[in-house]
Design an enzyme around this catalytic site. Sequence first.
Site, short mmCIF file in Angstrom:
data_model
loop_
_atom_site.label_atom_id
_atom_site.label_comp_id
_atom_site.label_asym_id
_atom_site.label_seq_id
_atom_site.Cartn_x
_atom_site.Cartn_y
_atom_site.Cartn_z
N HIS A 403 0.83 -1.21 0.00
CA HIS A 403 0.00 0.00 0.00
C HIS A 403 0.86 1.26 0.00
O HIS A 403 0.63 2.20 -0.77
CB HIS A 403 -0.90 -0.04 1.24
CG HIS A 403 -1.84 1.11 1.37
ND1 HIS A 403 -3.16 1.04 1.00
CD2 HIS A 403 -1.66 2.37 1.85
CE1 HIS A 403 -3.75 2.20 1.24
NE2 HIS A 403 -2.86 3.02 1.76
N GLU A 404 1.90 1.28 0.85
CA GLU A 404 2.75 2.47 0.94
C GLU A 404 3.60 2.64 -0.32
O GLU A 404 3.81 3.76 -0.78
CB GLU A 404 3.65 2.38 2.18
CG GLU A 404 2.91 2.31 3.51
CD GLU A 404 1.89 3.42 3.68
OE1 GLU A 404 2.15 4.55 3.21
OE2 GLU A 404 0.83 3.16 4.26
N HIS A 407 1.58 4.42 -2.73
CA HIS A 407 1.63 5.87 -2.59
C HIS A 407 2.88 6.43 -3.28
O HIS A 407 2.83 7.48 -3.92
CB HIS A 407 1.63 6.27 -1.12
CG HIS A 407 0.28 6.16 -0.46
ND1 HIS A 407 -0.87 6.67 -1.02
CD2 HIS A 407 -0.12 5.60 0.72
CE1 HIS A 407 -1.90 6.45 -0.23
NE2 HIS A 407 -1.47 5.79 0.83
N HIS A 413 -5.79 7.08 -2.09
CA HIS A 413 -6.68 6.07 -1.53
C HIS A 413 -7.90 5.88 -2.43
O HIS A 413 -8.39 6.83 -3.05
CB HIS A 413 -7.16 6.48 -0.14
CG HIS A 413 -6.09 6.39 0.90
ND1 HIS A 413 -6.00 7.26 1.96
CD2 HIS A 413 -5.07 5.53 1.05
CE1 HIS A 413 -4.97 6.93 2.72
NE2 HIS A 413 -4.39 5.88 2.18
#
Length: 1117
Positions: A403-404, A407, A413
């Site tokens: 997930h990071e 980014h 999101h």
Amino acid sequence: MEILWKTLTWILSLIMASSEFHSDHRLSYSSQEEFLTYLEHYQLTIPIRVDQNGAFLSFTVKNDKHSRRRRSMDPIDPQQAVSKLFFKLSAYGKHFHLNLTLNTDFVSKHFTVEYWGKDGPQWKHDFLDNCHYTGYLQDQRSTTKVALSNCVGLHGVIATEDEEYFIEPLKNTTEDSKHFSYENGHPHVIYKKSALQQRHLYDHSHCGVSDFTRSGKPWWLNDTSTVSYSLPINNTHIHHRQKRSVSIERFVETLVVADKMMVGYHGRKDIEHYILSVMNIVAKLYRDSSLGNVVNIIVARLIVLTEDQPNLEINHHADKSLDSFCKWQKSILSHQSDGNTIPENGIAHHDNAVLITRYDICTYKNKPCGTLGLASVAGMCEPERSCSINEDIGLGSAFTIAHEIGHNFGMNHDGIGNSCGTKGHEAAKLMAAHITANTNPFSWSACSRDYITSFLDSGRGTCLDNEPPKRDFLYPAVAPGQVYDADEQCRFQYGATSRQCKYGEVCRELWCLSKSNRCVTNSIPAAEGTLCQTGNIEKGWCYQGDCVPFGTWPQSIDGGWGPWSLWGECSRTCGGGVSSSLRHCDSPAPSGGGKYCLGERKRYRSCNTDPCPLGSRDFREKQCADFDNMPFRGKYYNWKPYTGGGVKPCALNCLAEGYNFYTERAPAVIDGTQCNADSLDICINGECKHVGCDNILGSDAREDRCRVCGGDGSTCDAIEGFFNDSLPRGGYMEVVQIPRGSVHIEVREVAMSKNYIALKSEGDDYYINGAWTIDWPRKFDVAGTAFHYKRPTDEPESLEALGPTSENLIVMVLLQEQNLGIRYKFNVPITRTGSGDNEVGFTWNHQPWSECSATCAGGVQRQEVVCKRLDDNSIVQNNYCDPDSKPPENQRACNTEPCPPEWFIGDWLECSKTCDGGMRTRAVLCIRKIGPSEEETLDYSGCLTHRPVEKEPCNNQSCPPQWVALDWSECTPKCGPGFKHRIVLCKSSDLSKTFPAAQCPEESKPPVRIRCSLGRCPPPRWVTGDWGQCSAQCGLGQQMRTVQCLSYTGQASSDCLETVRPPSMQQCESKCDSTPISNTEECKDVNKVAYCPLVLKFKFCSRAYFRQMCCKTCQGH
């Protein structure tokens, strides 16, 4: 079995490579002897080395030639180790004939594991042992797999159709193993996988973790993403950008750092294995076809911190820890490697850095909370921002890390600034802002796919294009849930005493016992491969959130491109537009871990290339004019295209007419807009794309000196001259006549003067600088072409036009002082027979150096190779020159000095409130670019201009009415099933006003009644009343009372036990008056005495007391 073999191949090398730390790989047992006591069964065997046919060769099975090599030495010579080995052993009533081949491609030479103390690196290993083999059982090649190391004896796994066998040397407890005699063979222990008891094998969980049940908190119970600090993408990058909308394979060479808290929790013996297992899951998530791109996560370097580092501060404060880690990882970034070669210092280059910590991190404060990850948005490939910090919560940490990194790839999101995860659209997935049981963290949403595709297509991921010479880490194909069962996954999250406590939907949510002995969940699914069971599946394992039959795994199918779609509508009706066509990776769609398609996914072609009618409005001008009715900073302006320098050619920069400022009204012009007026190149997706002189996108067709597309320069003659006549001052003098049809017109003063170049028609109509009036330098539309009149402050003035001209023109000069000379040249059309190929030759030439692509921080200059005529050196189409003799294009660096400091302004973050006035913030940094893809952060004082605001109010509109529920009433009745009630009001957001219920949404109204119970009601019981008066006024009598069976509500009941019923009557005695009754009194029974008939019946009348009380009854007796 294939999966198990690949995993054990990996585990085996990991174990053997770490033997300098611990010779015993069982992580919680102090000796092999202790470990064997926990096996349900095992056998001893003495393997022997044999030949291919099974003939005995030797009892020696250890590889005496293996040695650990450092990278500074010569590369490993595969001949130093035997490339082919055969062994035999017997156990469990079976004979095993092993056919083994040396595995030289197990990991890349880049990969290292480093252990760092307070003074930096202390020790590292690089997995270059030449003693790792893979193979099969002789005569059973298709059904068996073997992964063994003979570094210190046979150590590994033998996988057959029905069982997996582990083998390892039996340790000698009386002698140093280095001097152990192999003359009669070395005993080995062999045991089946089924002999391993299901118990926790890791006793190093001495760092406790806090209980947490964070259902419904932000990503992985809270994720925070910092704003992007990257500079806008412009032409300052030295890298060649890939053509847009092309799917190519990317390689993210990753540095993984584990802090000392991780070492304390997992122990040195298991830390490497555990981290690489987590990164294996991360790599698999990025290989999922739903990402829409082929991205390989490659672990190039693993650093294990055993002590605090001087320049690295890691604590609960996520923001400060991330900032410190990003700077620290940049400081240790290897600049000696470009990813394609092995650096001299043996340290691998990395594109992205991942910190894993056991600190309970929290954004904005140094206290534990629900934050699990923090990363810079769109920081990939920027050395100080391509990094993230992640809290370790077990194998579920893989989802946080993925997930990071998302980014870092520019992903927002799901549901924040996009439709994914919102009502009526696809569900939120790996980039969900909040994790719930319905979130699918095994795949990517369409929004995430669009974000990363846009990021990569924009050229910001160029550092990922280089493919390492070998894959840095060969990830195991075994499912992680088979390596770590559900209980162990719980222990990773909640500590050594935790275990699984709910067994239903384990593939959707893993429920574990917390330290307070509560059954809790993070809504994280169990790892793939975890055992599960459903009503239809007696024995299954988890696969992407579902329970599937054990051992089944979808077949890996690589994706294939589908057909191209029909060409879309042209972006322009005339003047050269663009049409596009799409294709999708769906023939077949990738599945089961198959690769996404590589190649072009969107193509473009020119359309409607005919010139627009005379008098048509300029296409860029029309786009600017569309903003005339839109207020800008509270005012309306008339906008015209800004054509000055210093702006992106494909951004819509417009000048406010009558004002001295311009601004970017749109980041990109409409596809098909010309990049500039004197070029056929057009803008597509915000980038300038080459258009040939044939108006075909991407064509190599080139105009010759006569402006003939594809010509050889033979249809015109070059006219050049120098006008230096001495003429009287104070008037207009003719310089040269330019015939109709002339092209490539250049008129230039040889030196700066007070004279002015002028232009007029044959009819004495002045177009430029006529009637003693000097025009401002600009573009003039004259005679069907554009003349550019330039008058720099430090250079001679000039007049240029591409042509062809539609009328005869005369160049004049207005003399204010002595004529210092004017040079002119242009090409005029001629009539000639033939093409001229036989009259002139052609040759390749390098053009002059182009302008530097950047004004500072390192740009590039190029020398284009063109085909020229030998007679006049004019450029012609390339096909007139010999393609075999074409020299390469030259390139050199330029403007390498750092750029001046400037403010970086990040995107605004979400408003703190959706209404009633909140605040929003953004990052404002003072940065200085010091390289093509590198910048440094300075103190605010480094930037001289006014500091932009970092915080501002937002969403000041009033909130709509909302439901407000008052407290619940007590449960009624007091026992058994009942109800609680409460009042629900429609209130203003500040709770100061009450509105009619119709003004609040009925679908979101909270319930006004709920069921309740205060426990079981008591059973019915006997209830007695007070005793009545005694029936006798004197002596013995009777008393009566009521006896009722009542429920707890006071209602009559028939459910009381008769055996415990209280009496309703009892004997009583009243005190008698001692005064005798006179004989004269009437003989009668005392009224209050009700038992006189009994006195008579039981013959008590003879007694004075009863005779007196029952006088009448006792008469005559």
